[in-house]
Design a protein around this motif. Structure first.
Motif, PDB file in Angstrom:
ATOM      1  N   THR A 167       1.526   2.839   1.380  1.00 19.87           N
ATOM      2  CA  THR A 167       0.378   2.248   0.827  1.00 19.87           C
ATOM      3  C   THR A 167       0.710   1.589  -0.309  1.00 19.87           C
ATOM      4  OG1 THR A 167      -0.008   4.051  -0.521  1.00 19.87           O
ATOM      5  CG2 THR A 167      -0.998   4.016   1.647  1.00 19.87           C
ATOM      6  N   THR A 179      -7.545  -2.285  -5.711  1.00 16.94           N
ATOM      7  CA  THR A 179      -7.533  -2.271  -4.128  1.00 16.94           C
ATOM      8  C   THR A 179      -6.361  -1.290  -3.789  1.00 16.94           C
ATOM      9  OG1 THR A 179      -8.535  -4.518  -4.109  1.00 16.94           O
ATOM     10  CG2 THR A 179      -7.317  -3.654  -2.298  1.00 16.94           C
ATOM     11  N   THR A 181      -4.323  -0.616  -0.429  1.00 17.70           N
ATOM     12  CA  THR A 181      -3.719  -1.048   0.535  1.00 17.70           C
ATOM     13  C   THR A 181      -3.150   0.213   1.607  1.00 17.70           C
ATOM     14  OG1 THR A 181      -1.467  -1.836   0.047  1.00 17.70           O
ATOM     15  CG2 THR A 181      -3.280  -3.433   0.017  1.00 17.70           C
ATOM     16  N   TYR A 182      -3.441  -0.024   2.844  1.00 16.72           N
ATOM     17  CA  TYR A 182      -2.843   1.357   3.641  1.00 16.72           C
ATOM     18  C   TYR A 182      -2.716   0.699   4.929  1.00 16.72           C
ATOM     19  CZ  TYR A 182      -7.721   1.289   5.287  1.00 16.72           C
ATOM     20  OH  TYR A 182      -8.748   0.880   5.861  1.00 16.72           O
ATOM     21  N   ASN A 213      -7.452  -3.021   6.297  1.00 21.34           N
ATOM     22  CA  ASN A 213      -6.054  -2.730   5.676  1.00 21.34           C
ATOM     23  C   ASN A 213      -6.139  -2.388   4.106  1.00 21.34           C
ATOM     24  OD1 ASN A 213      -4.901  -4.790   8.187  1.00 21.34           O
ATOM     25  ND2 ASN A 213      -4.174  -2.616   8.019  1.00 21.34           N
ATOM     26  N   ASP A 214      -7.207  -2.443   3.468  1.00 21.19           N
ATOM     27  CA  ASP A 214      -7.176  -2.192   2.342  1.00 21.19           C
ATOM     28  C   ASP A 214      -8.822  -1.657   1.962  1.00 21.19           C
ATOM     29  OD1 ASP A 214      -9.095  -4.618   1.940  1.00 21.19           O
ATOM     30  OD2 ASP A 214      -7.292  -5.608   1.631  1.00 21.19           O
TER      31      ASP A 214
END
Length: 246
Positions: A167, A179, A181-182, A213-214
């Motif tokens: 992340t 934000t 992300t992952y 994705n975030d």
């Protein structure tokens, strides 16, 4: 005493002969990301005080694009591309600005011309669906999801995908919003994002999905200080990622 000098000299010799594996080629004074613009390969870019600054891969300046009326900071990672949003040769980019009733998304070109805006956004993502560049916007406060087809072709806008479970957070330190992300493992559709105070007390928790994705987090009532977050999902080892609220 001679033995001590000999050992000290041996240690210094080992340190001085240690090989460097990374060579510094450029330092920027603000966060910089690298994105694949499609037709022109990768570009470096940063957002600074109402303008997007784009650099070539040799770190020479490509263009500065002023965003009229934009705040000092934007929320989320902008998309930047020459091929996705339309079919001309100019660079276009999409970004969002934090508001009280969700984010407002904007698509601009390199001339500083606003091409389109989207109100009441929560998060957004561009994907290749059935060979079509598709913009997916999740609306704020349970307002549903809007799906748009873009004029251009999807070529992979963001940096290369991270390994599953990794992340990141931007900006850090956090002022108003950030934000995270992952990446969820293949076949896993939902996970949980948990934010903790430095003493381990749970502060916020939300569901994340493989559709994006975030995720945007609001500072809300988080007091200034140190925090960390973890993404929990089957098949990944939760990693502690630290950030600061100021």
């Amino acid at each position: 005493m001679k033995k001590l000098f000999f050992i000290s000299g041996l240690i210094l010799a080992c340190i001085s002969t240690r090989a460097q594996v990374a060579t510094l080629v450029k330092s920027y004074n603000a966060p910089v990301l690298a994105d694949n613009t499609g037709g022109e390969g990768y570009k470096y870019w940063q957002y600074d005080n109402g303008q997007v600054i784009i650099y070539n891969t040799d770190h020479t300046l490509y263009k500065k694009v002023a965003i009229n009326g934009a705040p000092k900071n934007i929320s989320g990672y902008p998309y930047i591309s020459t091929n996705v949003f339309n079919t001309d040769s100019k660079v276009e980019f999409m970004f969002s600005i934090l508001g009280t009733g969700g984010n407002t998304g904007y698509i601009y070109n390199e001339d500083g011309q606003e091409l389109q805006r989207f109100e009441n956004m929560l998060v957004y993502e561009v994907k290749n669906i059935d060979n079509k560049a598709t913009l997916i916007i999740s609306k704020y406060n349970g307002g549903g999801t809007d799906i748009y087809h873009l004029q251009g072709k999807y070529t992979g806008l963001k940096p290369e995908a991270k390994e599953q479970g990794q992340t990141g957070i931007y900006p850090n330190p956090v002022d108003n919003a950030a934000t995270i992300t992952y990446t969820l493992p293949d076949g896993v559709h939902t996970g949980t994002l948990s934010i903790y105070a430095v003493n381990g007390v749970l502060v916020k928790q939300m569901t994340v999905t493989d559709q994006f994705n975030d995720v945007l987090i609001q500072r809300g009532d988080m007091a200034p200080g140190s925090y960390y977050y973890q993404v929990h999902a089957p098949g990944i080892q939760p990693l502690k990622q630290s950030f600061i609220v100021r």
